[in-house]
Scaffold this motif. Structure first.
Motif, PDB file in Angstrom:
ATOM      1  N   ILE A 141      -7.931 -10.643 -13.995  1.00  0.00           N
ATOM      2  CA  ILE A 141      -7.382  -9.381 -13.497  1.00  0.00           C
ATOM      3  C   ILE A 141      -6.476  -9.659 -12.301  1.00  0.00           C
ATOM      4  O   ILE A 141      -6.497 -10.753 -11.734  1.00  0.00           O
ATOM      5  CB  ILE A 141      -8.495  -8.401 -13.069  1.00  0.00           C
ATOM      6  CG1 ILE A 141      -9.304  -8.983 -11.901  1.00  0.00           C
ATOM      7  CG2 ILE A 141      -9.395  -8.057 -14.246  1.00  0.00           C
ATOM      8  CD1 ILE A 141     -10.306  -8.005 -11.314  1.00  0.00           C
ATOM      9  N   GLU A 142      -5.701  -8.654 -11.933  1.00  0.00           N
ATOM     10  CA  GLU A 142      -4.865  -8.751 -10.743  1.00  0.00           C
ATOM     11  C   GLU A 142      -5.349  -7.760  -9.705  1.00  0.00           C
ATOM     12  O   GLU A 142      -5.369  -6.558  -9.938  1.00  0.00           O
ATOM     13  CB  GLU A 142      -3.398  -8.490 -11.073  1.00  0.00           C
ATOM     14  CG  GLU A 142      -2.474  -8.742  -9.900  1.00  0.00           C
ATOM     15  CD  GLU A 142      -1.003  -8.682 -10.276  1.00  0.00           C
ATOM     16  OE1 GLU A 142      -0.175  -9.184  -9.492  1.00  0.00           O
ATOM     17  OE2 GLU A 142      -0.692  -8.141 -11.344  1.00  0.00           O
ATOM     18  N   LYS A 143      -5.771  -8.286  -8.570  1.00  0.00           N
ATOM     19  CA  LYS A 143      -6.168  -7.451  -7.450  1.00  0.00           C
ATOM     20  C   LYS A 143      -4.909  -7.011  -6.714  1.00  0.00           C
ATOM     21  O   LYS A 143      -4.134  -7.843  -6.250  1.00  0.00           O
ATOM     22  CB  LYS A 143      -7.077  -8.226  -6.494  1.00  0.00           C
ATOM     23  CG  LYS A 143      -8.403  -8.642  -7.076  1.00  0.00           C
ATOM     24  CD  LYS A 143      -9.082  -9.719  -6.256  1.00  0.00           C
ATOM     25  CE  LYS A 143      -9.363  -9.335  -4.833  1.00  0.00           C
ATOM     26  NZ  LYS A 143     -10.161 -10.370  -4.122  1.00  0.00           N
ATOM     27  N   GLN A 144      -4.720  -5.688  -6.606  1.00  0.00           N
ATOM     28  CA  GLN A 144      -3.549  -5.168  -5.929  1.00  0.00           C
ATOM     29  C   GLN A 144      -3.918  -4.700  -4.525  1.00  0.00           C
ATOM     30  O   GLN A 144      -4.911  -4.006  -4.335  1.00  0.00           O
ATOM     31  CB  GLN A 144      -2.966  -3.991  -6.704  1.00  0.00           C
ATOM     32  CG  GLN A 144      -2.513  -4.327  -8.107  1.00  0.00           C
ATOM     33  CD  GLN A 144      -1.897  -3.141  -8.793  1.00  0.00           C
ATOM     34  OE1 GLN A 144      -0.788  -2.719  -8.457  1.00  0.00           O
ATOM     35  NE2 GLN A 144      -2.602  -2.569  -9.746  1.00  0.00           N
ATOM     36  N   LEU A 145      -3.107  -5.082  -3.561  1.00  0.00           N
ATOM     37  CA  LEU A 145      -3.307  -4.604  -2.201  1.00  0.00           C
ATOM     38  C   LEU A 145      -2.744  -3.199  -2.094  1.00  0.00           C
ATOM     39  O   LEU A 145      -1.605  -2.945  -2.492  1.00  0.00           O
ATOM     40  CB  LEU A 145      -2.607  -5.532  -1.209  1.00  0.00           C
ATOM     41  CG  LEU A 145      -2.694  -5.137   0.265  1.00  0.00           C
ATOM     42  CD1 LEU A 145      -4.145  -5.107   0.738  1.00  0.00           C
ATOM     43  CD2 LEU A 145      -1.876  -6.101   1.123  1.00  0.00           C
ATOM     44  N   GLY A 146      -3.540  -2.279  -1.583  1.00  0.00           N
ATOM     45  CA  GLY A 146      -3.059  -0.907  -1.490  1.00  0.00           C
ATOM     46  C   GLY A 146      -3.976  -0.019  -0.685  1.00  0.00           C
ATOM     47  O   GLY A 146      -4.680  -0.482   0.216  1.00  0.00           O
ATOM     48  N   SER A 147      -3.967   1.267  -1.022  1.00  0.00           N
ATOM     49  CA  SER A 147      -4.733   2.271  -0.302  1.00  0.00           C
ATOM     50  C   SER A 147      -5.471   3.173  -1.266  1.00  0.00           C
ATOM     51  O   SER A 147      -5.042   3.374  -2.409  1.00  0.00           O
ATOM     52  CB  SER A 147      -3.806   3.138   0.564  1.00  0.00           C
ATOM     53  OG  SER A 147      -3.156   2.374   1.551  1.00  0.00           O
ATOM     54  N   ARG A 148      -6.574   3.724  -0.769  1.00  0.00           N
ATOM     55  CA  ARG A 148      -7.256   4.798  -1.489  1.00  0.00           C
ATOM     56  C   ARG A 148      -6.862   6.096  -0.798  1.00  0.00           C
ATOM     57  O   ARG A 148      -7.143   6.304   0.378  1.00  0.00           O
ATOM     58  CB  ARG A 148      -8.762   4.608  -1.473  1.00  0.00           C
ATOM     59  CG  ARG A 148      -9.505   5.778  -2.114  1.00  0.00           C
ATOM     60  CD  ARG A 148     -10.916   5.433  -2.531  1.00  0.00           C
ATOM     61  NE  ARG A 148     -11.694   4.840  -1.462  1.00  0.00           N
ATOM     62  CZ  ARG A 148     -12.929   4.343  -1.638  1.00  0.00           C
ATOM     63  NH1 ARG A 148     -13.493   4.365  -2.835  1.00  0.00           N
ATOM     64  NH2 ARG A 148     -13.587   3.823  -0.630  1.00  0.00           N
ATOM     65  N   GLU A 210      -6.119  11.913   3.224  1.00  0.00           N
ATOM     66  CA  GLU A 210      -6.743  10.855   4.002  1.00  0.00           C
ATOM     67  C   GLU A 210      -6.422   9.535   3.311  1.00  0.00           C
ATOM     68  O   GLU A 210      -6.452   9.444   2.080  1.00  0.00           O
ATOM     69  CB  GLU A 210      -8.264  11.046   4.078  1.00  0.00           C
ATOM     70  CG  GLU A 210      -8.684  12.294   4.842  1.00  0.00           C
ATOM     71  CD  GLU A 210     -10.194  12.435   4.897  1.00  0.00           C
ATOM     72  OE1 GLU A 210     -10.903  11.571   4.315  1.00  0.00           O
ATOM     73  OE2 GLU A 210     -10.673  13.407   5.507  1.00  0.00           O
ATOM     74  N   GLU A 211      -6.149   8.513   4.110  1.00  0.00           N
ATOM     75  CA  GLU A 211      -5.771   7.225   3.546  1.00  0.00           C
ATOM     76  C   GLU A 211      -6.695   6.125   4.064  1.00  0.00           C
ATOM     77  O   GLU A 211      -6.874   5.973   5.273  1.00  0.00           O
ATOM     78  CB  GLU A 211      -4.323   6.882   3.902  1.00  0.00           C
ATOM     79  CG  GLU A 211      -3.869   5.542   3.339  1.00  0.00           C
ATOM     80  CD  GLU A 211      -2.429   5.208   3.708  1.00  0.00           C
ATOM     81  OE1 GLU A 211      -1.964   4.122   3.287  1.00  0.00           O
ATOM     82  OE2 GLU A 211      -1.782   6.007   4.418  1.00  0.00           O
ATOM     83  N   GLU A 212      -7.272   5.375   3.150  1.00  0.00           N
ATOM     84  CA  GLU A 212      -8.025   4.177   3.493  1.00  0.00           C
ATOM     85  C   GLU A 212      -7.159   2.980   3.123  1.00  0.00           C
ATOM     86  O   GLU A 212      -6.915   2.708   1.952  1.00  0.00           O
ATOM     87  CB  GLU A 212      -9.355   4.122   2.740  1.00  0.00           C
ATOM     88  CG  GLU A 212     -10.209   2.924   3.112  1.00  0.00           C
ATOM     89  CD  GLU A 212     -11.515   2.860   2.348  1.00  0.00           C
ATOM     90  OE1 GLU A 212     -12.238   1.857   2.501  1.00  0.00           O
ATOM     91  OE2 GLU A 212     -11.810   3.801   1.580  1.00  0.00           O
ATOM     92  N   LYS A 213      -6.707   2.259   4.137  1.00  0.00           N
ATOM     93  CA  LYS A 213      -5.742   1.181   3.928  1.00  0.00           C
ATOM     94  C   LYS A 213      -6.442  -0.169   3.771  1.00  0.00           C
ATOM     95  O   LYS A 213      -7.621  -0.321   4.038  1.00  0.00           O
ATOM     96  CB  LYS A 213      -4.779   1.106   5.120  1.00  0.00           C
ATOM     97  CG  LYS A 213      -3.945   2.348   5.357  1.00  0.00           C
ATOM     98  CD  LYS A 213      -3.027   2.135   6.554  1.00  0.00           C
ATOM     99  CE  LYS A 213      -2.156   3.360   6.811  1.00  0.00           C
ATOM    100  NZ  LYS A 213      -1.254   3.155   7.983  1.00  0.00           N
TER     101      LYS A 213
END
Length: 231
Positions: A141-148, A210-213
């Protein structure tokens, strides 16, 4: 022979390609069996323990050659020919892992000699092909850096929000319907700002979020998986 290299610090390592579930593949070349066992690892200690485990399992094999790559920038790379001619096993195995741009992955290729010498080129091809088969039997799989993002809007705005998300190929992972609608999505870092600007414009500034970075995420069989470590 063992080889250790340091990867260069350059390049963009925002997303990480990893083995989520290891696998085992086997090929036969001129009656020699090559069994490739792949496993995700997160430290050199884990990799060495895995190698020791496979050597114990296949104690009667002719060779147990191995390679691993660890780190967000593939900082740690090691391999071993385990008695095969120098450069014919470990290095080709490592090259396959690097060619697939994998992180935090170890592989052991176990050889049972079939009585016919393969020659230098034949060994390189066999060990490379065995690793490729092991990876084919693994879940990568590819882990993507991002936000929830949790976006809150009224019922008039939910249709617009769903349209924006659909346009960008962003899947909704959770929705809560009360007097308002709260929608949770996982968004690659490069898409966050543009998405929030589009949400603000389409809802006339009524949506809040709301953003979880700084987390990594992936989807496995359409199910979201969150990785909180950044290595």
């Amino acid at each position: 022979m063992e080889e250790q290299k340091k990867a260069s610090g350059g390049g963009r390592f925002m997303d990480l390609k990893i083995v989520y579930e290891g696998g085992e593949g086997e090929i036969v070349e001129k009656k020699s069996r090559f069994i490739a066992t792949v496993k995700p690892v997160h430290s050199e200690e884990e990799a060495l323990a895995f190698i020791a485990e496979l050597k114990k399992k296949y104690w009667n094999a002719t060779h147990n050659c191995w390679a691993y790559v660890i780190g967000q920038r593939q900082e740690l790379q090691r391999c071993s020919d385990d008695g095969e001619p120098q450069g014919t096993a470990g290095k080709p195995m490592l090259d396959v892992l690097l060619g697939e741009e994998l992180h935090d992955t170890a592989v052991v290729v176990t050889r049972y000699f079939g009585g016919t010498l393969l020659g230098t080129g034949g060994l390189v091809r066999a060990y490379s092909k065995a690793v490729q088969e092991g990876l084919a039997q693994s879940l990568i799989i590819e882990k993507q850096l991002g936000s929830r993002l949790t976006i809150e809007t009224d019922y008039n705005g939910i249709g617009k929000l769903q349209y924006l998300l659909g346009q960008r190929g962003i899947s909704i992972v959770d929705s809560q319907y009360t007097d308002v609608v709260k929608t949770t999505v996982l968004v690659p870092r490069a898409k966050v700002q543009e998405l929030l600007e589009a949400v603000t414009e389409s809802t006339g500034g009524k949506a809040v979020w709301e953003e979880e970075k700084g987390l990594y995420f992936a989807f496995v069989e359409k199910e979201p998986i969150i990785f909180r470590e950044e290595s």
